[in-house]
Design a protein around this motif. Structure first.
Motif, PDB file in Angstrom:
ATOM      1  N   VAL A   1     -35.928  12.733  -6.329  1.00 25.76           N
ATOM      2  CA  VAL A   1     -35.853  11.975  -7.583  1.00 25.76           C
ATOM      3  C   VAL A   1     -35.642  12.911  -8.771  1.00 25.76           C
ATOM      4  O   VAL A   1     -34.925  12.574  -9.713  1.00 25.76           O
ATOM      5  CB  VAL A   1     -37.144  11.139  -7.791  1.00 25.76           C
TER       6      VAL A   1
ATOM      7  N   LEU B   1     -31.172   6.651 -10.929  1.00 23.19           N
ATOM      8  CA  LEU B   1     -32.331   5.778 -10.726  1.00 23.19           C
ATOM      9  C   LEU B   1     -32.839   5.186 -12.033  1.00 23.19           C
ATOM     10  O   LEU B   1     -33.224   4.016 -12.089  1.00 23.19           O
ATOM     11  CB  LEU B   1     -33.449   6.539 -10.009  1.00 23.19           C
TER      12      LEU B   1
ATOM     13  N   SER C   1     -32.891   1.261 -12.855  1.00 22.09           N
ATOM     14  CA  SER C   1     -34.191   0.614 -13.092  1.00 22.09           C
ATOM     15  C   SER C   1     -34.149  -0.306 -14.306  1.00 22.09           C
ATOM     16  O   SER C   1     -35.016  -1.155 -14.477  1.00 22.09           O
ATOM     17  CB  SER C   1     -35.299   1.665 -13.254  1.00 22.09           C
TER      18      SER C   1
ATOM     19  N   LEU D   1     -29.727   8.790  -1.932  1.00 20.12           N
ATOM     20  CA  LEU D   1     -30.695   7.795  -2.390  1.00 20.12           C
ATOM     21  C   LEU D   1     -30.754   6.609  -1.429  1.00 20.12           C
ATOM     22  O   LEU D   1     -31.835   6.063  -1.182  1.00 20.12           O
ATOM     23  CB  LEU D   1     -30.344   7.333  -3.807  1.00 20.12           C
TER      24      LEU D   1
ATOM     25  N   ILE E   1     -31.306  -0.923  -7.240  1.00 18.14           N
ATOM     26  CA  ILE E   1     -32.474  -0.119  -6.918  1.00 18.14           C
ATOM     27  C   ILE E   1     -33.417  -0.966  -6.067  1.00 18.14           C
ATOM     28  O   ILE E   1     -33.532  -2.177  -6.271  1.00 18.14           O
ATOM     29  CB  ILE E   1     -33.152   0.390  -8.221  1.00 18.14           C
TER      30      ILE E   1
ATOM     31  N   GLY F   1     -37.452   2.471  -4.783  1.00 18.31           N
ATOM     32  CA  GLY F   1     -36.746   3.268  -5.785  1.00 18.31           C
ATOM     33  C   GLY F   1     -37.334   3.080  -7.171  1.00 18.31           C
ATOM     34  O   GLY F   1     -37.523   4.047  -7.918  1.00 18.31           O
TER      35      GLY F   1
END
Length: 118
Positions: A14, A23, A27, A55, A79, A83
């Motif tokens: 990450v 990410l 998000s 990912l 995601i 995640g």
């Protein structure tokens, strides 16, 4: 534990800047088209594809490839719950580490000023 050591122990999957960017962007939305995500992150197609594959393998994103009107390829990315949790935890860890370093720095700064005054 010293906050600097905690930085070295963060989730490297990450923490890598391109993946953190991906990410974090995902998000903030339900799903994103590949080209939109590419524009948003500034990554090349190959670079974005490579990071997305990592990912996806870690179950942090889901990639859906399909055709629009039977001939226009479209790739969407969303995601996963894992995640979302991973990126939220990552930002919380960074904020916590940053705060600890700031407090430690303030403590060192106060100690130095007291020794100068004496």
């Amino acid at each position: 534990m010293l906050p600097y050591k905690e930085l070295a122990r963060m989730d490297k999957l990450v923490h890598e800047p391109a993946r953190l960017s991906i990410l974090t962007a995902l998000s903030a939305c339900t799903l994103a088209e590949f080209l939109f995500l590419q524009e948003l992150t500034g990554l090349t197609k190959g670079n974005l594809s490579s990071h997305l594959a990592k990912l996806e393998k870690a179950n942090l994103v889901v990639i859906d490839k399909h055709f629009v009107r039977k001939k226009i390829p479209q790739t969407t990315i969303r995601i996963t719950a894992d995640g979302r949790s991973a990126v939220e935890r990552h930002w919380q860890q960074l904020a916590s580490i940053h705060e600890a370093i700031r407090k430690q720095g303030a403590h060192v700064h106060l100690s130095e000023s007291k020794s100068i005054q004496r």
